[in-house]
Scaffold this active site. Structure first.
Site, PDB file in Angstrom:
ATOM      1  N   PHE A  64       3.584  -4.916 -10.182  1.00 26.75           N
ATOM      2  CA  PHE A  64       4.655  -5.895 -10.011  1.00 26.75           C
ATOM      3  C   PHE A  64       4.450  -6.606  -8.680  1.00 26.75           C
ATOM      4  O   PHE A  64       4.239  -5.960  -7.652  1.00 26.75           O
ATOM      5  CB  PHE A  64       6.024  -5.217 -10.029  1.00 26.75           C
ATOM      6  N   VAL A  90       2.116  -2.278  -6.179  1.00 25.17           N
ATOM      7  CA  VAL A  90       2.766  -3.470  -5.632  1.00 25.17           C
ATOM      8  C   VAL A  90       1.714  -4.547  -5.403  1.00 25.17           C
ATOM      9  O   VAL A  90       0.740  -4.336  -4.671  1.00 25.17           O
ATOM     10  CB  VAL A  90       3.489  -3.161  -4.310  1.00 25.17           C
ATOM     11  N   LYS A  91       1.922  -5.701  -6.037  1.00 28.63           N
ATOM     12  CA  LYS A  91       0.981  -6.800  -5.869  1.00 28.63           C
ATOM     13  C   LYS A  91       1.347  -7.604  -4.620  1.00 28.63           C
ATOM     14  O   LYS A  91       2.462  -8.106  -4.497  1.00 28.63           O
ATOM     15  CB  LYS A  91       0.987  -7.721  -7.093  1.00 28.63           C
ATOM     16  N   ILE A  92       0.380  -7.724  -3.733  1.00 36.12           N
ATOM     17  CA  ILE A  92       0.524  -8.503  -2.503  1.00 36.12           C
ATOM     18  C   ILE A  92      -0.536  -9.598  -2.519  1.00 36.12           C
ATOM     19  O   ILE A  92      -1.729  -9.299  -2.622  1.00 36.12           O
ATOM     20  CB  ILE A  92       0.320  -7.617  -1.250  1.00 36.12           C
ATOM     21  N   ASN A 117      -1.924  -3.639  -5.206  1.00 39.09           N
ATOM     22  CA  ASN A 117      -2.830  -4.491  -5.955  1.00 39.09           C
ATOM     23  C   ASN A 117      -2.878  -5.804  -5.179  1.00 39.09           C
ATOM     24  O   ASN A 117      -1.944  -6.606  -5.241  1.00 39.09           O
ATOM     25  CB  ASN A 117      -2.312  -4.708  -7.379  1.00 39.09           C
TER      26      ASN A 117
END
Length: 239
Positions: A64, A90-92, A117
């Protein structure tokens, strides 16, 4: 269906029904989402959507993405997202929209044990920066947008090869081939040894075509054209 691939195939989307269908195909081992996909799907509650997904998908990794564009708010969002489940990544994004590097935030979150991610990576230099700031042994994914690289006329294979070597320098870091344009990209990524490829449901649906005899496929295509032409009701000779 038994998965014949060695590479991990992640479903990319924000429609829970499609995600579950992909999971039930036996070909998918993880999931990715992003703000653009959520907008397209008409999601009205981020946390509500995430909780719905995680109530159904409990054992497979789900990524996400943060929505914020400033580092402080990204940090807060990342910590909130990470709390939603043990299978959450966690997508950064690798930078903010103004080009400010998120490397220090990546380092901070990774050191806390948050699975990341890192997304929108396009270059070897960006890959190097990201991996240098990740903590060895803490699970992380580096998403390199091979498909979008190819859209510019640049061959993504050399970049992916170098990116893979960099990711191998630390434990628990996986390279993801993002934005594939055709099913063949899956086999390209697998041949390189890339860990993960993220695909839309449309591409995943084509995976059972693997190994199909081309003569048979040719015949089926001609039959499809014939059926479609009959359904149109056109007559070339009588017009």
């Amino acid at each position: 269906m038994t998965n014949p691939l060695q590479i991990k195939v992640y479903s990319d989307g924000a429609v829970l029904e499609h995600m579950l269908n992909d999971l039930n195909s036996g070909l998918v081992t993880g999931f990715t989402t992003n703000p653009s996909l959520m907008k397209k799907a008409g999601i009205t509650s981020y946390i509500g959507f995430a909780r719905d997904v995680l109530s159904q998908i409990t054992e497979h990794p789900v990524s996400f993405e943060v929505f914020a564009d400033d580092i402080d708010t990204m940090r807060k969002e990342a910590e909130r997202i990470a709390e939603l489940g043990d299978n959450v990544y966690v997508k950064i994004p690798v930078t903010t929209s103004t080009g400010i590097s998120t490397a220090d935030l990546i380092k901070e979150l990774s050191e806390k044990g948050i699975k990341l991610n890192v997304t929108a990576v396009f270059t070897v230099e960006q890959t190097r920066l990201v991996v240098d700031h990740l903590t060895s042994g803490v699970p992380a994914i580096v998403s390199v947008f091979a498909g979008r690289i190819a859209d510019t006329g640049v061959d993504p294979l050399p970049i992916m090869t170098e990116a893979l070597a960099i990711c191998r320098e630390k434990e628990s870091i996986e390279l993801l081939w993002a934005s594939p344009r055709e099913t063949f990209n899956i086999y390209q990524a697998q041949a390189l040894g890339v860990d993960i490829i993220t695909c839309t449901s449309d591409l995943i649906a084509k995976l059972p075509l693997a190994g199909k005899q081309l003569e048979d496929y040719s015949l089926e295509t001609v039959q499809m054209f014939l059926n479609d032409s009959k359904s149109l009701g056109f007559s070339i000779l009588e017009d």
